[in-house]
Scaffold this motif. Sequence first.
Motif, short mmCIF file in Angstrom:
data_model
loop_
_atom_site.label_atom_id
_atom_site.label_comp_id
_atom_site.label_asym_id
_atom_site.label_seq_id
_atom_site.Cartn_x
_atom_site.Cartn_y
_atom_site.Cartn_z
N ARG A 1 0.84 -1.21 0.00
CA ARG A 1 0.00 0.00 0.00
C ARG A 1 0.87 1.26 0.00
NH1 ARG A 1 -3.48 -2.78 3.29
NH2 ARG A 1 -2.51 -2.04 5.20
N ARG A 2 1.92 1.25 0.83
CA ARG A 2 2.80 2.41 0.90
C ARG A 2 3.55 2.61 -0.41
NH1 ARG A 2 3.24 7.35 2.99
NH2 ARG A 2 5.40 7.94 3.30
N ILE A 3 3.98 1.53 -1.04
CA ILE A 3 4.67 1.62 -2.33
C ILE A 3 3.74 2.22 -3.38
CG2 ILE A 3 5.57 0.24 -4.26
CD1 ILE A 3 6.87 -1.60 -2.13
N ARG A 4 2.48 1.77 -3.41
CA ARG A 4 1.51 2.33 -4.38
C ARG A 4 1.29 3.81 -4.12
NH1 ARG A 4 -1.01 -2.51 -3.47
NH2 ARG A 4 -2.49 -1.61 -2.01
N HIS A 5 1.13 4.17 -2.83
CA HIS A 5 0.91 5.58 -2.46
C HIS A 5 2.10 6.44 -2.90
CE1 HIS A 5 -0.24 9.12 -0.20
NE2 HIS A 5 0.97 9.12 0.34
N LEU A 6 3.31 6.02 -2.57
CA LEU A 6 4.49 6.80 -2.92
C LEU A 6 4.69 6.89 -4.43
CD1 LEU A 6 7.02 5.51 -0.22
CD2 LEU A 6 5.94 7.76 -0.34
N THR A 7 4.43 5.82 -5.14
CA THR A 7 4.57 5.82 -6.60
C THR A 7 3.62 6.85 -7.22
OG1 THR A 7 5.22 3.50 -6.58
CG2 THR A 7 4.47 4.40 -8.68
N LYS A 8 2.36 6.81 -6.80
CA LYS A 8 1.38 7.78 -7.32
C LYS A 8 1.74 9.20 -6.92
CE LYS A 8 -2.49 4.59 -7.50
NZ LYS A 8 -3.78 4.19 -6.92
#
Length: 172
Positions: free
Chosen positions: A60-67
């Motif tokens: 979830r954190r990886i998706r958030h940071l990527t976006k």
Amino acid sequence: MIRKLLTKEGYEKLKDELKYLTRERRPEVTEIVSWAASLGDRSENADYKENKRLLRQIDRRIRHLTKLLEVAERIEYNPVQEGKVFFGAWCELVNDDDEMLKFRIVGDEEVYWRKDYISLSSPMAKSCLGKRVDDEIVVHTPLGIKTWYIIKIEYNKDDPAFLMSLPRSRTL
């Protein structure tokens, strides 16, 4: 899409976090999940359940940071800002009761790192924007109207953009 402003330092910190999560932390946890799964019955395997939960949090954190990094606008110091409060400024204020306040105006994603960071969207930051030293700031708070005076404005001087803007000494 909503524009997200980040200081240069904030952008780099989030980029480093994403790099750490994808290159180190996620592979580490994935390895633990694989090991725990190999032990057999997953329904009563605490290592498997806990690390699977941790893996979901990391993803979830990886998706958030990527976006976030896709839409983030990295704001760096510009010499034109000197003398006025803009995004990224360190401000020192005083009120009539001699209470001092020092903070840096940063993006929403950066306020959690330090207690002396405030969001650009906060009432205090909005009141300070564009002001100079000795200007009066009026802030509406739940406790009523507060009046502050700007006594100091600084920007991070180690920023390469700032250093390039300084006059260079000439040697003969």
